[in-house]
Design a protein around this motif. Structure first.
Motif, PDB file in Angstrom:
ATOM      1  N   GLY A 158      19.792  71.790  48.265  1.00 36.01           N
ATOM      2  CA  GLY A 158      20.349  72.687  49.263  1.00 36.01           C
ATOM      3  C   GLY A 158      19.779  74.095  49.231  1.00 36.01           C
ATOM      4  N   GLN A 159      18.757  74.330  48.423  1.00 38.98           N
ATOM      5  CA  GLN A 159      18.148  75.653  48.360  1.00 38.98           C
ATOM      6  C   GLN A 159      17.175  75.821  49.523  1.00 38.98           C
ATOM      7  N   ARG A 160      17.248  76.978  50.179  1.00 36.24           N
ATOM      8  CA  ARG A 160      16.369  77.264  51.308  1.00 36.24           C
ATOM      9  C   ARG A 160      15.330  78.297  50.894  1.00 36.24           C
ATOM     10  N   ILE A 161      14.070  78.004  51.206  1.00 35.28           N
ATOM     11  CA  ILE A 161      12.953  78.822  50.759  1.00 35.28           C
ATOM     12  C   ILE A 161      12.034  79.103  51.932  1.00 35.28           C
ATOM     13  N   ALA A 162      11.459  80.288  51.937  1.00 32.08           N
ATOM     14  CA  ALA A 162      10.419  80.631  52.903  1.00 32.08           C
ATOM     15  C   ALA A 162       9.137  80.927  52.132  1.00 32.08           C
ATOM     16  N   TYR A 163       8.025  80.444  52.656  1.00 33.13           N
ATOM     17  CA  TYR A 163       6.729  80.640  52.017  1.00 33.13           C
ATOM     18  C   TYR A 163       5.799  81.314  53.022  1.00 33.13           C
ATOM     19  N   VAL A 164       5.199  82.426  52.590  1.00 27.75           N
ATOM     20  CA  VAL A 164       4.299  83.196  53.448  1.00 27.75           C
ATOM     21  C   VAL A 164       2.966  83.365  52.718  1.00 27.75           C
ATOM     22  N   GLU A 165       1.879  83.146  53.452  1.00 34.78           N
ATOM     23  CA  GLU A 165       0.553  83.201  52.827  1.00 34.78           C
ATOM     24  C   GLU A 165      -0.434  83.875  53.773  1.00 34.78           C
ATOM     25  N   VAL A 166      -1.241  84.782  53.233  1.00 34.99           N
ATOM     26  CA  VAL A 166      -2.308  85.407  54.013  1.00 34.99           C
ATOM     27  C   VAL A 166      -3.407  85.847  53.050  1.00 34.99           C
ATOM     28  N   GLN A 167      -4.646  85.573  53.410  1.00 35.36           N
ATOM     29  CA  GLN A 167      -5.796  85.989  52.611  1.00 35.36           C
ATOM     30  C   GLN A 167      -5.652  85.600  51.131  1.00 35.36           C
ATOM     31  N   ARG A 168      -5.204  84.360  50.887  1.00 33.24           N
ATOM     32  CA  ARG A 168      -5.069  83.807  49.539  1.00 33.24           C
ATOM     33  C   ARG A 168      -4.047  84.558  48.679  1.00 33.24           C
ATOM     34  N   VAL A 169      -3.201  85.332  49.343  1.00 38.05           N
ATOM     35  CA  VAL A 169      -2.075  85.983  48.671  1.00 38.05           C
ATOM     36  C   VAL A 169      -0.805  85.364  49.246  1.00 38.05           C
TER      37      VAL A 169
END
Length: 261
Positions: free
Chosen positions: A219-230
């Motif tokens: 039930g854990q909600r996660i957001a993942y953001v990626e740009v320029q290998r960061v």
């Protein structure tokens, strides 16, 4: 345990030495072990020196064939993570446990949806270009991720992709046709919704860039953001909720799943 690149390479070498020692103890050649695992002799050699990632189901079979008593299986999760680029390894832990996954993509077809040839084309565009064995590791690991599509019970998934990335050709038209056919096939599955954001759309809530939303079996909600290998994982509810709201608006602005197909 967080894996930097040196630790990941060391783990793959350690796993490879373990496979080699067990194989020799059993009196098997590389070719014989390869035949048991659907690998070639040279691929087994690459695994044993830590240059290739063994797929998770092959690790299960290898543990049984080599009578390893669970030694190889105990290393499976870390070996799998070591095959991914450093910036994605932590996100992979959550993706592997996801019961829901939602992706907004702007630059390339999302990795989960890519064909092997498209993957190779995208990775070849990287600068500086990774060594050949690292490229092979990343392709093998990315294909391993796609087992998520066949999990039972099914993972609920949605993808919104920008129209421009469907028109950008990596390689040749035949390769792109294969990729488009793959998107059509996946978009017709009952648990996957694929939408296209038209370039001509006058209202667009996704101007800040791509992101992924996940919910785990706990039930854990996660957001993942990626740009320029960061990359960054967000677990605080306020930030995740903001991206969930944004994703809902993006989906409303995009073409419907049937119009997209």
């Amino acid at each position: 345990m967080e894996l930097d690149d040196d630790s990941a390479n060391g783990l793959l070498r350690s796993f490879g030495r373990q496979v080699q020692a067990l194989r020799i103890r059993r009196g098997m050649s590389k070719a014989e072990l390869g035949a048991e695992l659907s690998y070639s002799q040279s691929q087994i050699g690459s695994i044993e020196i830590g240059r290739r990632v063994m797929q998770s189901d092959a690790i299960d079979r290898a543990d049984a064939v080599l009578d390893a008593g669970g030694v190889l299986i105990a290393m499976k999760e870390q070996v799998e993570r070591a095959g991914f680029p450093k910036f994605f390894r932590d996100a992979r832990r959550y993706e592997a446990k996801a019961v829901e996954l939602h992706v907004y993509a702007t630059q390339a077809v999302p990795g989960l949806l890519q064909t092997a040839d498209y993957m190779q084309g995208v990775i070849r565009m990287e600068r500086p270009q990774p060594p050949a064995h690292v490229m092979e590791q990343h392709i093998t690991s990315r294909l391993e991720r796609q087992k998520l599509f066949d999990r039972d019970p099914a993972v609920s998934m949605s993808f919104v992709v920008e129209e421009n990335l469907l028109r950008r050709t990596f390689g040749n038209l035949d390769m792109m046709r294969e990729q488009w056919e793959r998107l059509l096939e996946l978009g017709r599955r009952h648990h996957i919704e694929l939408q296209v954001m038209p370039t001509a759309c006058a209202e667009h809530a996704g101007m800040d860039g791509p992101f992924t939303l996940m919910e785990t079996d706990q039930g854990q909600r996660i957001a993942y953001v990626e740009v320029q290998r960061v990359s960054r994982l967000h677990t605080d509810r306020k930030h995740v909720r903001e991206l969930e709201l944004k994703y809902g608006i993006i989906r409303a602005q995009a073409l419907s799943p049937s119009a997209s197909l």
